[in-house]
Design a protein around this motif. Sequence first.
Motif, PDB file in Angstrom:
ATOM      1  N   ASP A  22       0.818  -1.215   0.000  1.00 58.00           N
ATOM      2  CA  ASP A  22       0.000   0.000   0.000  1.00 58.00           C
ATOM      3  C   ASP A  22       0.847   1.259   0.000  1.00 58.00           C
ATOM      4  OD1 ASP A  22      -2.318  -1.470  -0.023  1.00 58.00           O
ATOM      5  OD2 ASP A  22      -2.762  -1.206   2.119  1.00 58.00           O
ATOM      6  N   ILE A  25       2.193   1.712  -3.576  1.00 59.33           N
ATOM      7  CA  ILE A  25       1.130   2.089  -4.512  1.00 59.33           C
ATOM      8  C   ILE A  25       0.662   3.520  -4.283  1.00 59.33           C
ATOM      9  CG2 ILE A  25      -1.258   1.595  -5.179  1.00 59.33           C
ATOM     10  CD1 ILE A  25      -0.604  -1.364  -4.761  1.00 59.33           C
ATOM     11  N   SER A  26       0.615   3.949  -3.024  1.00 56.19           N
ATOM     12  CA  SER A  26       0.140   5.310  -2.739  1.00 56.19           C
ATOM     13  C   SER A  26       1.095   6.373  -3.288  1.00 56.19           C
ATOM     14  CB  SER A  26      -0.065   5.501  -1.234  1.00 56.19           C
ATOM     15  OG  SER A  26       1.171   5.455  -0.548  1.00 56.19           O
ATOM     16  N   MET A  28       2.555   6.056  -6.222  1.00 52.09           N
ATOM     17  CA  MET A  28       2.508   5.981  -7.687  1.00 52.09           C
ATOM     18  C   MET A  28       1.507   6.972  -8.268  1.00 52.09           C
ATOM     19  SD  MET A  28       2.474   1.953  -8.567  1.00 52.09           S
ATOM     20  CE  MET A  28       3.779   0.882  -8.057  1.00 52.09           C
ATOM     21  N   LYS A  29       1.764   7.320  -9.516  1.00 50.92           N
ATOM     22  CA  LYS A  29       0.795   8.121 -10.274  1.00 50.92           C
ATOM     23  C   LYS A  29      -0.263   7.181 -10.829  1.00 50.92           C
ATOM     24  CE  LYS A  29       4.337  11.337 -11.781  1.00 50.92           C
ATOM     25  NZ  LYS A  29       5.157  11.768 -12.919  1.00 50.92           N
ATOM     26  N   GLN A  30      -1.424   7.717 -11.104  1.00 53.36           N
ATOM     27  CA  GLN A  30      -2.489   6.895 -11.673  1.00 53.36           C
ATOM     28  C   GLN A  30      -2.038   6.326 -13.009  1.00 53.36           C
ATOM     29  OE1 GLN A  30      -6.327   8.664 -11.583  1.00 53.36           O
ATOM     30  NE2 GLN A  30      -7.291   6.988 -12.678  1.00 53.36           N
ATOM     31  N   GLY A  31      -2.273   5.043 -13.216  1.00 54.19           N
ATOM     32  CA  GLY A  31      -1.910   4.384 -14.457  1.00 54.19           C
ATOM     33  C   GLY A  31      -0.555   3.697 -14.425  1.00 54.19           C
ATOM     34  N   GLN A  32       0.229   3.889 -13.363  1.00 58.25           N
ATOM     35  CA  GLN A  32       1.554   3.269 -13.287  1.00 58.25           C
ATOM     36  C   GLN A  32       1.496   1.786 -12.949  1.00 58.25           C
ATOM     37  OE1 GLN A  32       3.811   6.083 -10.634  1.00 58.25           O
ATOM     38  NE2 GLN A  32       5.494   5.275 -11.843  1.00 58.25           N
ATOM     39  N   LEU A  33       0.555   1.391 -12.120  1.00 60.20           N
ATOM     40  CA  LEU A  33       0.477   0.004 -11.658  1.00 60.20           C
ATOM     41  C   LEU A  33       0.042  -0.909 -12.802  1.00 60.20           C
ATOM     42  CD1 LEU A  33       0.621  -2.021  -9.314  1.00 60.20           C
ATOM     43  CD2 LEU A  33      -1.791  -1.496  -8.873  1.00 60.20           C
ATOM     44  N   PHE A  65       5.232  -2.268 -12.370  1.00 59.15           N
ATOM     45  CA  PHE A  65       4.721  -0.943 -12.697  1.00 59.15           C
ATOM     46  C   PHE A  65       5.589  -0.265 -13.733  1.00 59.15           C
ATOM     47  CE2 PHE A  65       7.541  -0.748  -9.088  1.00 59.15           C
ATOM     48  CZ  PHE A  65       8.289   0.403  -9.274  1.00 59.15           C
TER      49      PHE A  65
END
Length: 67
Positions: A22, A25-26, A28-33, A65
């Motif tokens: 978590d 992931i927090s 990361m930018k949207q779309g990276q995962l 990612f």
Amino acid sequence: MAYYAVETFEAHDITELSDMIDELISAMKQGQLIDIKYQAVPTTVSTNTAHKGPSDTKYTAMVIFTK
């Protein structure tokens, strides 16, 4: 061109593993995962079903990612 990265994690407690993932992931930018792969690996083999001791399982995860 997309560059990919992989982070791996391991813990003996699934909650601890989840917290580590978590946190990554927090940030990361949207779309990276791209994907997360989990695996639970028993570290001992026991036929005693009444065993109440500490976890005999190691949990691992691989987070894929884009950079």
